[in-house]
Write a protein that holds these residues in place. Structure first.
Motif, PDB file in Angstrom:
ATOM      1  N   LYS A 275       0.724  -1.761  -0.079  1.00 52.32           N
ATOM      2  CA  LYS A 275       0.359   0.435  -0.096  1.00 52.32           C
ATOM      3  C   LYS A 275       0.615   1.292  -0.352  1.00 52.32           C
ATOM      4  O   LYS A 275       1.864   0.857   0.269  1.00 52.32           O
ATOM      5  N   PRO A 276       0.093   2.511  -0.804  1.00 52.03           N
ATOM      6  CA  PRO A 276      -1.413   2.687  -1.572  1.00 52.03           C
ATOM      7  C   PRO A 276      -1.043   1.542  -2.897  1.00 52.03           C
ATOM      8  O   PRO A 276      -0.405   1.514  -2.992  1.00 52.03           O
ATOM      9  N   PHE A 277      -2.290   1.645  -2.175  1.00 53.01           N
ATOM     10  CA  PHE A 277      -2.508   0.396  -4.114  1.00 53.01           C
ATOM     11  C   PHE A 277      -3.689   1.076  -4.566  1.00 53.01           C
ATOM     12  O   PHE A 277      -4.118   1.858  -4.299  1.00 53.01           O
ATOM     13  N   CYS A 278      -3.384   1.560  -6.199  1.00 50.40           N
ATOM     14  CA  CYS A 278      -3.659   2.415  -6.597  1.00 50.40           C
ATOM     15  C   CYS A 278      -4.477   2.032  -8.185  1.00 50.40           C
ATOM     16  O   CYS A 278      -3.813   1.078  -9.177  1.00 50.40           O
ATOM     17  N   ASP A 301      -6.084   1.817  -2.606  1.00 50.93           N
ATOM     18  CA  ASP A 301      -6.978   3.317  -1.604  1.00 50.93           C
ATOM     19  C   ASP A 301      -7.643   4.189  -3.013  1.00 50.93           C
ATOM     20  O   ASP A 301      -8.170   4.798  -2.445  1.00 50.93           O
ATOM     21  N   LYS A 302      -7.185   3.242  -4.276  1.00 54.86           N
ATOM     22  CA  LYS A 302      -7.551   4.976  -4.881  1.00 54.86           C
ATOM     23  C   LYS A 302      -7.928   4.100  -5.362  1.00 54.86           C
ATOM     24  O   LYS A 302      -7.490   3.449  -6.682  1.00 54.86           O
ATOM     25  N   ILE A 303      -9.131   5.149  -6.902  1.00 52.79           N
ATOM     26  CA  ILE A 303      -9.116   4.768  -7.911  1.00 52.79           C
ATOM     27  C   ILE A 303      -9.299   5.605  -9.104  1.00 52.79           C
ATOM     28  O   ILE A 303      -9.898   6.575  -9.047  1.00 52.79           O
ATOM     29  N   ASP A 397       2.559   8.786  -4.026  1.00 55.06           N
ATOM     30  CA  ASP A 397       3.282   7.390  -3.197  1.00 55.06           C
ATOM     31  C   ASP A 397       2.673   6.914  -3.376  1.00 55.06           C
ATOM     32  O   ASP A 397       2.891   5.828  -2.089  1.00 55.06           O
ATOM     33  N   CYS A 398       2.091   6.128  -4.471  1.00 57.21           N
ATOM     34  CA  CYS A 398       1.933   4.588  -4.551  1.00 57.21           C
ATOM     35  C   CYS A 398       2.429   3.936  -4.642  1.00 57.21           C
ATOM     36  O   CYS A 398       4.094   4.370  -5.122  1.00 57.21           O
TER      37      CYS A 398
END
Length: 489
Positions: A275-278, A301-303, A397-398
């Motif tokens: 993580k973070p995972f996008c 965490d993000k799309i 930051d991914c």
């Protein structure tokens, strides 16, 4: 899909196991023990690929990207926590392979120009590690694939002939060819083969029985072989005679290195991402990516959403989108997806500006506007520069990124900036230790166009198969393979 979870002890620590896409995946209980990172393959594969004696690969410079990564992993002593429930070709040694006739299903469906010249040999190169391993172990390799979409039997433009000289060059050995994949001509050729020889059989889709997975045809395919290797990830989501049917007549039936590698990346990284995972999801239609968005939403965490599908989301927000592509019957679904993301605490990113065109053409007139200023008669064909900056900031930051689908109509240079910009950003992140996975299809063409393909952690060779695996579906071509009994950790 059905996922079966159990608990077991690995090296003194508790690990959870589940079945995914016909594979059993085990995860160690602690991050310290979970030392396998993005791209880690099974330990015996790493050993095989790092051994100059077993593969006769020569200098590191001559290795494929996959082989170089595996050598690096082996030298670093990377430990394995992803253990496939299916046997791999790496499980088979010279005792099991020497003199044996091995039927290999690869994905050699390469693009050709009007003069039958190969324009991208990625899939051929991806098949080389498995083929070379088998040949070096003394197997007689019977290689086949599909090519294009033949409708009524043999057509010269769909023959596998263009593949043969390139494969010969990559293997450093003359590759034979038979103009059929079953029957007496194949039998005669196989009978004349020496240990370590390889022959390409003709396009299996010249027979309609292939896609119908007819048992009789599968038996004919298997008639000239002793065992089976499936290395065609691009067709693993289809239950065809050459991907699923032959396993009923050949034993053992195992995965090739490429197929295993795809599973290690696409399932391994996504199931337990750093993580973070996008997830970056693009393309023209929401309908084709619903499963991927919903599946990844439970893990990321993000799309980031791009491509033509953004306009369906804009309509769901009550905005006017001019003549841009909209799936009217998916507007309510778009609302549900955005609400679900908010409920799960997932950052759901849509472009704030778009590049418009007055018609769908490479030389169309263009203008860039904010999403609430799209005039009638204009269509959005790319994300705008402000959107690209925002997406780059979100990605900065991914530690894990999966990308499936372009940001716009990147085939037209005037509308390629968003897609190329994302590709460049992921290439930069890869150099900083981020696991970047390009999930097949147009995304692969995009990173190739941007000239950064070599910098990505993994580029999938399967479009539809990648999508279905990311959606969590069972892949018939994987589920049909033999299970392994031994457990490694």
């Amino acid at each position: 899909m059905l996922k079966t979870s159990v608990t077991r002890r690995v090296g003194g620590a508790v690990a959870s196991c589940r079945v995914v896409a016909g594979q059993r995946v085990c995860r160690a209980a602690s991050r310290q023990q979970a030392t396998a990172r993005c791209g880690a393959a099974r330990s015996h594969q790493a050993r095989a690929l790092s051994s100059g004696a077993s593969l006769a690969l020569g200098s590191r410079r001559s290795l494929t990207r996959f082989q170089q990564r595996q050598v690096s992993l082996a030298r670093r002593g990377a430990k394995l926590i992803v253990e496939a429930a299916k046997r791999s070709v790496g499980d088979l040694g010279e005792a099991e392979l020497k003199g044996k006739r091995v039927f290999v299903r690869a994905d050699l469906n390469v693009p050709l120009d009007g003069e039958q010249n190969i324009t991208d040999d990625t899939r051929i190169r991806a098949a080389v590690p498995t083929l070379k391993y088998l040949m070096d172990k003394g197997a007689k390799v019977l290689l086949t694939s599909h090519l294009g979409r033949p409708k009524d039997g043999p057509e010269d433009k769909f023959r596998l002939n263009p593949v043969v000289p390139r494969l010969s060059e990559l293997l450093g050995k003359e590759v034979g060819k038979v103009d059929d994949c079953v029957g007496a001509e194949v039998t005669a050729k196989v009978d004349s083969m020496a240990d370590g020889d390889i022959v390409v059989l003709e396009n299996v889709r010249f027979y309609k029985e292939e896609t119908k997975n007819e048992s009789g045809f599968a038996e004919k395919l298997a008639a000239n072989a002793d065992l089976y290797v499936n290395d065609a990830f691009g067709t693993a989501h289809r239950a065809h005679a050459s991907t699923e049917g032959v396993t009923k007549f050949l034993s053992p039936s195992v995965s090739g290195f490429l197929l295993q590698k795809e599973l290690d990346y696409l399932d391994g990284a996504v199931s337990d991402p750093k993580k973070p995972f996008c997830a970056i999801v693009g393309g023209s239609k929401v309908s084709s990516k619903i499963g991927v968005i919903e599946s990844l939403m439970a893990k990321c965490d993000k799309i980031i959403i791009g491509g033509g599908m953004i306009f369906t989301f804009y309509v769901a927000k009550g905005l006017s989108v001019g003549s841009s592509l909209v799936e009217e019957d998916k507007v309510e679904l778009a609302k549900e997806l955005m609400a679900k993301a908010e409920e799960k605490g997932v950052e759901f990113l849509l472009p704030s500006d778009v590049v418009l065109a007055d018609n769908f053409a490479p030389d169309a007139n263009t203008q860039t506007v904010t999403i609430d200023s799209i005039p009638d008669g204009w269509m959005g064909l790319d994300i705008g520069p402000e959107s690209l900056k925002a997406f780059q900031g979100a990605l900065s930051d991914c530690k894990t990124v999966v990308w499936n689908g372009p940001m716009g109509v990147f085939e037209f240079d005037a509308f390629a900036a968003g897609t190329v910009g994302i590709a460049d950003t992921l290439a930069e992140l890869s150099g900083k230790g981020c696991c970047t996975i390009i999930g097949g299809g147009d995304s692969v063409a995009a990173v190739e166009k941007a000239g950064v393909a070599e910098k990505m952690s993994h580029i999938s060779t399967g479009g539809g198969a990648s999508l279905e695996l990311l959606e969590g579906k069972v892949l018939p071509g994987v589920a049909a393979l033999d299970e392994t009994v031994a457990v490694s950790a």
